[in-house]
Write a protein that holds these residues in place. Structure first.
Motif, mmCIF file in Angstrom:
data_model
loop_
_atom_site.group_PDB
_atom_site.id
_atom_site.type_symbol
_atom_site.label_atom_id
_atom_site.label_comp_id
_atom_site.label_asym_id
_atom_site.label_seq_id
_atom_site.Cartn_x
_atom_site.Cartn_y
_atom_site.Cartn_z
ATOM 1 N N THR A 105 0.807 -1.230 0.000
ATOM 2 C CA THR A 105 0.000 0.000 0.000
ATOM 3 C C THR A 105 0.838 1.278 0.000
ATOM 4 O O THR A 105 0.283 2.373 -0.087
ATOM 5 C CB THR A 105 -0.930 0.004 1.219
ATOM 6 N N GLN A 106 2.140 1.165 0.101
ATOM 7 C CA GLN A 106 2.997 2.352 0.093
ATOM 8 C C GLN A 106 2.950 3.042 -1.277
ATOM 9 O O GLN A 106 2.642 2.405 -2.290
ATOM 10 C CB GLN A 106 4.453 1.970 0.408
ATOM 11 N N PRO A 107 3.263 4.335 -1.312
ATOM 12 C CA PRO A 107 3.381 5.009 -2.610
ATOM 13 C C PRO A 107 4.489 4.365 -3.440
ATOM 14 O O PRO A 107 5.569 4.074 -2.926
ATOM 15 C CB PRO A 107 3.743 6.455 -2.232
ATOM 16 N N GLN A 115 2.337 4.948 -9.628
ATOM 17 C CA GLN A 115 2.390 5.800 -10.815
ATOM 18 C C GLN A 115 3.434 5.216 -11.765
ATOM 19 O O GLN A 115 4.502 4.792 -11.340
ATOM 20 C CB GLN A 115 2.781 7.234 -10.447
ATOM 21 N N TRP A 139 7.719 13.007 -8.795
ATOM 22 C CA TRP A 139 6.930 12.082 -7.989
ATOM 23 C C TRP A 139 7.120 12.338 -6.496
ATOM 24 O O TRP A 139 6.145 12.326 -5.730
ATOM 25 C CB TRP A 139 7.319 10.648 -8.336
ATOM 26 N N PRO A 141 -1.987 -0.685 -5.340
ATOM 27 C CA PRO A 141 -3.036 0.272 -4.960
ATOM 28 C C PRO A 141 -2.651 1.736 -5.126
ATOM 29 O O PRO A 141 -3.520 2.593 -5.313
ATOM 30 C CB PRO A 141 -3.281 -0.054 -3.469
ATOM 31 N N ASN A 142 -1.352 2.042 -5.056
ATOM 32 C CA ASN A 142 -0.943 3.454 -5.027
ATOM 33 C C ASN A 142 0.324 3.647 -5.850
ATOM 34 O O ASN A 142 1.379 3.981 -5.330
ATOM 35 C CB ASN A 142 -0.706 3.887 -3.568
ATOM 36 N N ALA A 202 4.052 13.308 -4.141
ATOM 37 C CA ALA A 202 3.711 12.373 -3.062
ATOM 38 C C ALA A 202 3.987 12.951 -1.681
ATOM 39 O O ALA A 202 3.718 12.297 -0.663
ATOM 40 C CB ALA A 202 4.488 11.070 -3.243
#
Length: 343
Positions: free
Chosen positions: A280-282, A310, A336, A307-308, A340
């Motif tokens: 779930t981390q960026p 780019q 980014w 989930p997160n 973020a």
């Protein structure tokens, strides 16, 4: 006519037996004498190199080679960039981006065992083909243990893990294993959707298979063919880059160690693709548009499953964007990190 047919059948059977015999015997002729060289990385390292000895139960210490910038002694509770190279590469793959990361904060790059100037162990099981009580340094669990031991040693409480290729796989596994210690991930051509074969342990441990993987290791480590294959334009590889890609050859036993790693990989499946939804981390994924090892479609699939995440595609770049297209990668990372809230 019947006699002639029988003779042909016997000749065919003999040919098949000779082929099978050759397949069984020929690998046993591969020389098992280790490559010569320095007994340790310390004896051939540059002044900026650092080393950490990791204790092992029932075996000699494992030595990790690493480089670092911006670390302050006794300063805990900090976040640092930790750089994880890919299969057959080493810390020098980050040379063109190391300063970029250092501009944001502490940064560390290390040679995963047995690459670069880190230790070159050969587990007893790899030498004899039998089970052993000494821990295997080439399992997924061992790789994670080495990573977090380095973070502990350097008092790094949380890390932004930056991984290329199989280093990206390791970064994702670390985010799963200890999510509180991983603030974010930057993945460059991450090797997630593996298509390599997986063999039963008994087959991988056969002396013939161990020697075949040793032969492959000597090819991969002897001339570094993956370096050229990883570039969209190999003419961009300068002489220094070619030299540092082979620093492992300065150390004794590198070939047997690489062979042991390759042999272990035959029984260790890459299954991180099944668990991406739990990371779930960026995440920033950067892929080269001309990547021949991890196609853009694979990186796109990985980005969609996280989930997160780019995704940034760099035109005219191969599997080592940190080397081949460092300016474009640095721009993508800067944008980014800012978006973020990490910079």
């Amino acid at each position: 006519m019947r006699i002639l047919l029988r003779l042909l059948l016997w000749l065919l059977l003999l040919l098949v037996l000779l082929v099978l015999l050759g397949l069984g015997v020929a690998p046993l002729l591969i020389d098992l004498n280790p490559a010569p060289g320095a007994p340790s990385g310390q004896s051939v390292a540059a002044p900026e190199s650092r080393f950490l000895a990791l204790a092992q139960t029932g075996a000699d210490d494992l030595t990790l080679h690493y480089t670092a910038e911006g670390l302050v002694a006794d300063e805990g509770d900090r976040t640092a960039f930790v750089l994880l190279h890919g299969f057959t590469f080493n810390v020098f793959t980050w040379d063109r981006l190391f300063g970029t990361f250092a501009g944001y904060g502490p940064v560390v790059a290390y040679d995963q065992v047995p690459y670069g100037l880190s230790a070159k162990p050969v587990p007893p099981a790899a030498r004899s083909g039998a089970a052993a009580t000494v821990p295997d340094p080439y399992t997924k669990a061992a790789a994670l243990e080495h990573l977090f031991a380095l973070l502990d040693h350097l008092s790094i409480e949380r890390a932004i893990l930056v991984g290329n290729s199989s280093g990206g796989t390791l970064a994702l596994e670390a985010a799963r294993a200890q999510p509180d210690r991983v603030a974010a991930l930057i993945l460059l051509g991450p090797w997630v959707h593996s298509k390599r074969p997986n063999l039963p342990g008994w087959l991988a441990r056969l002396p013939q298979m161990q020697r075949v993987t040793l032969l492959l290791a000597r090819h991969l480590g002897g001339s570094s063919p993956l370096l050229d294959y990883s570039y969209a334009d190999p003419s961009r590889i300068d002489e220094r880059r070619r030299q540092v890609s082979g620093v492992h050859r300065l150390m004794a036993n590198w070939d047997l160690a690489w062979g042991a790693l390759l042999n272990r990989s035959l029984t260790d499946p890459v299954d991180i693709a099944q668990h991406l939804g739990k990371v779930t981390q960026p995440v920033l994924i950067v892929t080269g548009a001309a990547d021949q090892i991890v196609p853009v479609a694979d990186s796109t699939s990985t980005a969609r499953a996280l989930p997160n995440a780019q995704l940034v595609v760099v035109p005219g770049c191969g599997h080592l964007p940190q080397e081949e297209c460092p300016e474009a990668v640095a721009t993508a990372i800067d944008n980014w990190l800012r978006d973020a809230g990490l910079h």
